[in-house]
Design an enzyme around this catalytic site. Structure first.
Site, short mmCIF file in Angstrom:
data_model
loop_
_atom_site.label_atom_id
_atom_site.label_comp_id
_atom_site.label_asym_id
_atom_site.label_seq_id
_atom_site.Cartn_x
_atom_site.Cartn_y
_atom_site.Cartn_z
N LYS A 374 -17.52 52.74 -54.08
CA LYS A 374 -18.77 54.70 -52.88
C LYS A 374 -18.43 53.86 -51.62
O LYS A 374 -18.64 53.00 -51.26
CB LYS A 374 -19.79 54.75 -53.11
CG LYS A 374 -21.07 55.17 -54.26
CD LYS A 374 -22.28 55.67 -54.73
CE LYS A 374 -22.73 55.48 -55.78
NZ LYS A 374 -21.99 56.70 -56.80
N ASP A 444 -16.69 55.45 -61.09
CA ASP A 444 -18.22 56.58 -59.98
C ASP A 444 -18.83 57.45 -61.23
O ASP A 444 -19.59 58.07 -61.24
CB ASP A 444 -17.74 56.33 -58.75
CG ASP A 444 -19.62 56.76 -58.26
OD1 ASP A 444 -20.19 56.43 -58.83
OD2 ASP A 444 -19.30 57.15 -57.35
N ARG A 448 -22.81 59.81 -67.24
CA ARG A 448 -22.12 60.16 -68.56
C ARG A 448 -21.70 59.35 -69.18
O ARG A 448 -21.75 59.71 -71.27
CB ARG A 448 -21.07 61.12 -68.06
CG ARG A 448 -19.60 60.61 -67.55
CD ARG A 448 -19.07 62.08 -66.71
NE ARG A 448 -19.81 62.52 -65.62
CZ ARG A 448 -19.07 62.98 -64.80
NH1 ARG A 448 -17.77 64.01 -65.38
NH2 ARG A 448 -19.81 63.71 -63.74
#
Length: 594
Positions: A374, A444, A448
């Protein structure tokens, strides 16, 4: 020499551990990661209750007079000053708001009060005239105690708007609870301990439904929430210096026959607020305090507290035996071993034929983004366990409320998304526990992946009849719906309607979003069955479509993206979003199954 250095390092580490035991919370060292998280309970110096009108009202330290905007057949204004001057009477008055203010002003002439009192009344009147929806406000302290025997220390005027519908009533109830909590706060801010508020009595101009009383209690307790766990000892000592107990009492105009119902509603609100505390504590905890081991320990402690809860923790080896390659692929870079948490609620009485409900929460204790690191807001990424936090809170609340007819399974695949020599890298292919192969295009998009194996477990292993999953899954959902509304993706209209009803009852907003079949093509991979990233646009929809690969197509399944509302950006702390929504949904389902 090496041996001397090793002994020296061990002594340093031992010293650090000894020092950490005197700290506000344990220090994470390389020898021993933190395994225990404290959580906040409801304030013990405050009590909340409801009683019918009775003599002795003027003995309170603080009196709050409730006044309605105007009179009608279902919502009559009450001249509380008339009642106060004739304690014990049951006289109801249909006076208008203006006449009520005039009566208060006349009666207050015997007290010493601020000269701006008339201006305050005028402002309140203007506020009511311009209000188109239910409103609630309280003035500053209006009067000071003149006679310690006869008059209250402080007198407030609280304006209630007309209750035009159930939604307005619930909104007003939340405002009322928050206002009452703020009065408690102001009572403890007084420097003179002899003048600290001991008794606050709020005179209600009308009766509320039980569900509204629950909202009053929930709002009251959650407004009082403070997370002091990571403050230094001096701050904690200041909190301890606050002496005495504040008794908050809602005075109603009924004959007392409904008091049991009201008290039950207040207790229900307190239980859900306690669950909200738990959820906020989990998200607010920094990663060096809360890791996968700590979260598993928290689950076990919850199960030990409540007889109707049980807990099973699957280790990485257990998960490997079940083929959870997607979850373990993300967890490979973690500092602590991944923990697959499965709590189960079963009512202690009247079990019979229980309907199995599955509630799953994303449990990324910290998300660096992995090798797709990030580039902004990384300090916020402790909030990536917001789904798990809501699940834990719901487990606590349901264990206290004990709905009948349902068996609820709470599932969290807990780990961190870190960078290390073992961590998953872009282009890796992972195999989920249902045999689906997944090409990792972006590390990233890890949530899921962990959710994939959790969904298969709830569907195949536990065989839940309905599954609801909450996760801080995409920034795209925040772009679409902002920070106040969660996105809902679900094929089943019945499940969608039940969750929307729960949202309307609790005020935790959700909005049903589209599942676009054409976007499924964006998930096709050239080297695996699917990839973990869709096209450039519609990222929140692609994420929902990805998750559908891991639940039977005929089973009711809802994905709720809570990336926006899980964090309160104004207060810079967790909101506890999702707890009320889940509890209400389960209880609605339990009532339907009766």
């Amino acid at each position: 020499m090496r041996r001397v250095k090793s002994v020296f390092c061990l002594l340093l580490a031992t010293g650090a551990l000894a020092a950490s035991s005197k700290s506000a919370f344990p220090t994470w060292t390389f020898l021993r990661p933190n395994r225990h998280m404290a959580w906040n309970e409801l304030p013990k110096h405050v009590s909340l209750s409801s009683n019918p009108f009775h003599a002795g009202i003027m003995d309170a330290d603080v009196i709050v007079m409730g006044i309605t905007a105007e009179s009608n057949e279902t919502n009559a204004s009450v001249d509380w000053l008339e009642l106060l001057s004739n304690e014990g009477s049951d006289g109801l008055s249909n006076t208008s708001f203006e006449n009520a203010l005039s009566a208060i002003q006349d009666s207050l002439q015997q007290l010493v009060y601020d000269r701006s009192l008339s201006d305050t009344f005028t402002a309140l009147k203007a506020e009511v005239d311009s209000a188109s929806v239910a409103t609630l406000s309280s003035s500053a302290v209006l009067v000071q105690r003149k006679d310690l025997i006869m008059f209250p220390q402080s007198l407030y005027c609280m304006q209630f708007g007309n209750i035009t519908n159930a939604t307005a009533a619930l909104k007003q109830a939340r405002l009322l609870g928050a206002a009452a909590a703020n009065l408690v706060e102001s009572a403890f801010k007084k420097k003179d301990k002899s003048k600290k508020g001991k008794s606050i009595k709020i005179l209600m101009p009308f009766q509320l439904e039980p569900c509204a009383w629950t909202e009053v209690a929930f709002s009251f307790w959650t407004t009082l929430y403070k997370d002091m766990r990571f403050k230094g000892n001096p701050e904690k000592e200041k909190i301890k210096e606050a002496s005495g107990t504040v008794l908050v009492e809602f005075i109603t105009m009924d004959d007392g026959s409904v008091q049991t119902v009201v008290e039950d509603a207040l207790h229900r609100g307190a239980s859900i607020a306690r669950a909200n505390y738990m959820a906020r504590d989990i998200v607010n905890a920094p990663h060096n305090v809360l890791n996968s081991l700590t979260l598993a320990d928290t689950a076990e402690r919850l199960a030990n507290r409540y007889p109707c809860l049980s807990c099973k923790i699957l280790s990485s080896a257990d998960c490997e035996r079940l083929g959870m390659g997607a979850f373990l692929g993300v967890a490979r870079g973690s500092e602590t071993e991944a923990q697959f948490i499965h709590m189960t609620y079963r009512p202690r009485k009247g079990r019979g034929n229980l309907h199995k409900l599955g509630i799953i929460g994303k449990g990324l204790l910290f998300d660096t983004g992995g090798y797709n690191i990030k580039t902004s807001m990384m300090e916020m990424m402790k909030f990536d366990c917001g789904g798990a936090a809501a699940v834990f809170g719901a487990a606590l609340a349901l264990a206290e409320l004990e709905p009948q007819g349902v068996e609820v399974h709470f599932i969290v695949a807990a780990c961190e998304n870190m960078i290390s020599e073992r961590a998953c890298v872009p282009s890796d292919v992972l195999v989920a526990s249902n045999g689906k192969t997944i090409e990792v295009l972006n590390t990233d998009a890890e949530g899921r992946l962990t959710m994939a194996d959790a969904l298969v477990y709830a569907d195949k292993e536990v065989q839940c009849e309905e599954i609801v999953e909450l996760s801080t899954l995409t920034g795209a959902c925040m772009v679409a719906l902002g920070s106040a509304v969660a996105g809902l993706w679900v094929d089943s209209d019945d499940l969608a309607d039940s969750l929307i009803r729960a949202s309307e009852a609790t005020g935790e907003q959700i909005w049903r979003m589209p599942l676009v079949d054409d976007y499924k093509e964006d998930l096709n991979s050239k080297v695996a069955d699917i990839k973990n990233l869709g096209g450039r646009y519609g990222g929140a929809i692609s994420a929902a479509l990805f998750l559908q690969n891991f639940v039977d197509a005929n089973k009711p399944f809802a994905h709720i993206d809570i990336a926006g509302p899980v964090w309160n950006f104004k207060t810079s702390q967790a909101s506890g979003y999702g707890v009320k929504l889940l509890v209400e949904w389960v209880q609605q389902r339990a009532n339907e199954y009766k």
